[in-house]
Write an enzyme that holds these catalytic residues in place. Structure first.
Site, PDB file in Angstrom:
ATOM      1  N   LEU A   1      -5.190 -26.403  -1.447  1.00 37.43           N
ATOM      2  CA  LEU A   1      -5.272 -27.770  -0.969  1.00 37.43           C
ATOM      3  C   LEU A   1      -6.543 -28.441  -1.480  1.00 37.43           C
ATOM      4  O   LEU A   1      -6.548 -29.639  -1.756  1.00 37.43           O
ATOM      5  CB  LEU A   1      -5.240 -27.779   0.562  1.00 37.43           C
ATOM      6  CG  LEU A   1      -5.160 -29.117   1.278  1.00 37.43           C
ATOM      7  CD1 LEU A   1      -3.912 -29.878   0.841  1.00 37.43           C
ATOM      8  CD2 LEU A   1      -5.139 -28.890   2.793  1.00 37.43           C
ATOM      9  N   GLY A   2      -7.618 -27.659  -1.610  1.00 39.93           N
ATOM     10  CA  GLY A   2      -8.876 -28.211  -2.128  1.00 39.93           C
ATOM     11  C   GLY A   2      -9.802 -28.708  -1.039  1.00 39.93           C
ATOM     12  O   GLY A   2     -10.430 -29.767  -1.195  1.00 39.93           O
TER      13      GLY A   2
ATOM     14  N   GLY B   1       3.192   6.585   7.947  1.00 34.01           N
ATOM     15  CA  GLY B   1       4.538   6.812   7.416  1.00 34.01           C
ATOM     16  C   GLY B   1       5.518   5.754   7.867  1.00 34.01           C
ATOM     17  O   GLY B   1       6.555   5.545   7.247  1.00 34.01           O
TER      18      GLY B   1
ATOM     19  N   ALA C   1      -6.056   3.234  14.975  1.00 34.51           N
ATOM     20  CA  ALA C   1      -5.893   4.644  15.303  1.00 34.51           C
ATOM     21  C   ALA C   1      -7.233   5.366  15.254  1.00 34.51           C
ATOM     22  O   ALA C   1      -7.511   6.105  14.309  1.00 34.51           O
ATOM     23  CB  ALA C   1      -4.901   5.295  14.341  1.00 34.51           C
TER      24      ALA C   1
ATOM     25  N   SER D   1       4.752   2.679   7.808  1.00 37.11           N
ATOM     26  CA  SER D   1       4.436   1.493   7.009  1.00 37.11           C
ATOM     27  C   SER D   1       5.604   1.101   6.124  1.00 37.11           C
ATOM     28  O   SER D   1       6.169   1.933   5.417  1.00 37.11           O
ATOM     29  CB  SER D   1       3.207   1.762   6.131  1.00 37.11           C
ATOM     30  OG  SER D   1       2.056   1.882   6.915  1.00 37.11           O
TER      31      SER D   1
ATOM     32  N   ASP E   1       0.101  -7.624   1.488  1.00 33.76           N
ATOM     33  CA  ASP E   1       0.500  -6.223   1.607  1.00 33.76           C
ATOM     34  C   ASP E   1       2.016  -6.068   1.647  1.00 33.76           C
ATOM     35  O   ASP E   1       2.564  -5.384   2.512  1.00 33.76           O
ATOM     36  CB  ASP E   1      -0.131  -5.569   2.838  1.00 33.76           C
ATOM     37  CG  ASP E   1      -0.043  -4.043   2.788  1.00 33.76           C
ATOM     38  OD1 ASP E   1       0.187  -3.505   1.683  1.00 33.76           O
ATOM     39  OD2 ASP E   1      -0.179  -3.402   3.845  1.00 33.76           O
TER      40      ASP E   1
ATOM     41  N   HIS F   1       0.813  -1.221   0.000  1.00 34.14           N
ATOM     42  CA  HIS F   1       0.000   0.000   0.000  1.00 34.14           C
ATOM     43  C   HIS F   1       0.841   1.263   0.000  1.00 34.14           C
ATOM     44  O   HIS F   1       0.339   2.345  -0.293  1.00 34.14           O
ATOM     45  CB  HIS F   1      -0.983  -0.008   1.190  1.00 34.14           C
ATOM     46  CG  HIS F   1      -0.371   0.297   2.521  1.00 34.14           C
ATOM     47  ND1 HIS F   1      -0.054  -0.692   3.431  1.00 34.14           N
ATOM     48  CD2 HIS F   1      -0.019   1.466   3.104  1.00 34.14           C
ATOM     49  CE1 HIS F   1       0.451  -0.137   4.518  1.00 34.14           C
ATOM     50  NE2 HIS F   1       0.489   1.169   4.345  1.00 34.14           N
TER      51      HIS F   1
ATOM     52  N   ALA G   1       0.433  -1.717   9.917  1.00 35.23           N
ATOM     53  CA  ALA G   1      -0.901  -1.190  10.221  1.00 35.23           C
ATOM     54  C   ALA G   1      -0.987  -0.751  11.665  1.00 35.23           C
ATOM     55  O   ALA G   1      -0.206  -1.184  12.518  1.00 35.23           O
ATOM     56  CB  ALA G   1      -1.969  -2.255   9.939  1.00 35.23           C
TER      57      ALA G   1
END
Length: 442
Positions: free
Chosen positions: A253-254, A196, A218, A198, A124, A94, A215
């Site tokens: 995996l299914g 900032g 906040a 991040s 992310d 992000h 993250a």
């Protein structure tokens, strides 16, 4: 002029020993943490009154011709140099998503251009590459050894102030539920993480990377002592695939699963109350080939405990196609192990930017069997972010790309082969609810 009393305090204890300090470790580690600035061209939005012909005539406003002017938007974040020789920088997706230009500022004040290597929105994370001499890299620790109560230090660029260091402890491990989708296994910490930060580093007292700050909670817009970092166990897995393929090639995996819990444990007559119950096994899947059955209770994967469904989902979702995983299960009260080979499926998706710079902000995947009403083959566009080149060209969520650069495509791999130059304009043939048209993206 006399100095204030606190300025005359000795830099050592009474017996001559130096005072405890994190400074030596930070002096060694800080050069590997960088500031990231992204620049994006954003098209101005017209005033809705300008669309009213009466308003324009009344105030003698000339009709707007041509596209709206663009403005340059800038944002800041952080990153960590993980390979000095190759110039690889790890950060959050992000932080750099939709960026037209990415600049990395080193601790010595140098600013260099960065190129995108790959990005994975579901975890992310993104990998950048910079070309510069004298880079420092950080050592990476095994985050699985972390314990609640361990001291950690967050290094980053909060509020664009420049490199800043905060300290705290690991407050919790394995946090999930912050996003509606994606893979989560967050480290929670009370080390101050602010906007900032991040993409910055979360390190242990030895200066080893244990997580990528990502993250915060906040409610008032600032830090309240609850921050989250992606553990290195997850980050290194994703980083390796992004460097090798430019994207994360996930397998499945299914199975369908649910948490065990006390009530189901009693119903299955097992003492375990933590684990995952398999509710369905898909035909011709990795799970079916491994011999898994509905009602099996998965308690561990590759020796690591499975407490809830997210644990199994993360482990499988971050395993490359073809990897062998060992599942410890309970079947009718008896413990046993099975070996499964992760398979590729049509559910694999990719960030468009990994294919072409003009597809950034778009996410796409292969069509599934139940989605072939209007197009028998092609690549489904799952989402397109607004104000991107793809959006402005007319590409929308739900479109099916059936031809790229005059080459018919049926899968993501074929789309990738049809776009050999990620910097070249694209000619796409698109099926939208049965109607077919061309889209040029540049």
């Amino acid at each position: 002029m006399a100095l204030p009393a606190h300025a005359m305090l000795p830099a050592a204890t009474g017996d001559g020993e130096p005072l405890p300090s994190l400074a030596p470790m930070l002096e060694r580690v800080s050069p590997a943490v960088v500031n990231i600035a992204t620049h994006t061209r954003v098209r101005s939005q017209p005033n809705p009154l300008m669309d009213d012909p009466f308003f324009r005539r009344f105030f003698n406003v000339p009709e707007q011709r041509g596209p709206m002017p663009e403005r340059r938007a800038t944002s800041a974040g952080s990153g960590v140099i993980v390979d000095a020789a190759q110039g690889y920088v790890l950060t959050n997706a992000h932080v750099v998503r939709n960026a037209d230009e990415i600049e990395v500022t080193l601790v010595d004040g140098r600013t260099v251009k960065a190129e995108m290597v790959g990005m994975d929105s579901q975890v992310d994370l993104a990998v950048l590459r910079v070309k510069a001499e004298g880079l420092a890299q950080i050592e990476i620790a095994d985050s699985t050894t972390l314990r609640v109560g361990d001291f950690v230090i967050a290094i980053g660029n909060p509020f664009g102030l420049g490199q800043t260091v905060t300290s705290g402890i690991v407050s919790a491990l394995g946090r999930t539920g912050l996003r509606l989708d994606g893979y989560e296994n967050f480290i929670q910490t009370d080390a101050s993480i602010n906007p900032g930060n991040s993409g910055g580093a979360l390190v242990n007292l030895r200066g080893e990377l244990v997580g990528i700050n990502t993250a915060i909670i906040a409610p008032a817009g600032g830090n309240v002592g609850i921050g989250f970092a992606i553990p290195t166990e997850m980050a290194t897995n994703v980083m390796g695939q992004l460097i090798e393929h430019g994207e994360v090639r996930r397998g499945v995996l299914g199975v369908s699963i649910q948490d065990l819990g006390p009530e189901l444990a009693e119903a299955f007559d097992v003492k375990e109350t933590r684990g995952v119950v398999i509710t369905q096994v898909l035909e011709d899947s990795a799970a079916a080939e491994a011999g898994l059955q509905p009602g099996d209770i998965v308690t561990a994967v590759d020796g690591r405990p499975v407490v809830r469904a997210a644990d199994l989902r993360n482990r499988v979702g971050l395993s490359p196609v073809g990897e062998h995983i060992r599942l410890d299960i309970l079947r009718d009260g008896s413990a046993m192990s099975v070996l499964a080979i992760i398979r590729e499926t049509g559910g694999i998706s990719a960030d468009g930017e990994a294919l072409s710079r003009y597809l950034k902000g778009a996410r796409m995947r292969d069509l599934r069997d139940g989605e072939r009403d209007h197009a028998s083959n092609g690549v489904l566009v799952e989402e397109v972010e607004r104000n991107t080149a793809a959006w402005r060209a007319g590409l929308r969520s739900g479109d099916v790309i059936i031809n790229a650069n005059r080459r018919d495509i049926a899968t993501l791999d074929e789309l990738r082969q049809a776009v050999p130059d990620r910097d070249a304009a694209l000619l796409l043939r698109v099926n939208r609810a049965g109607g077919v048209f061309f889209v040029v993206i540049r």
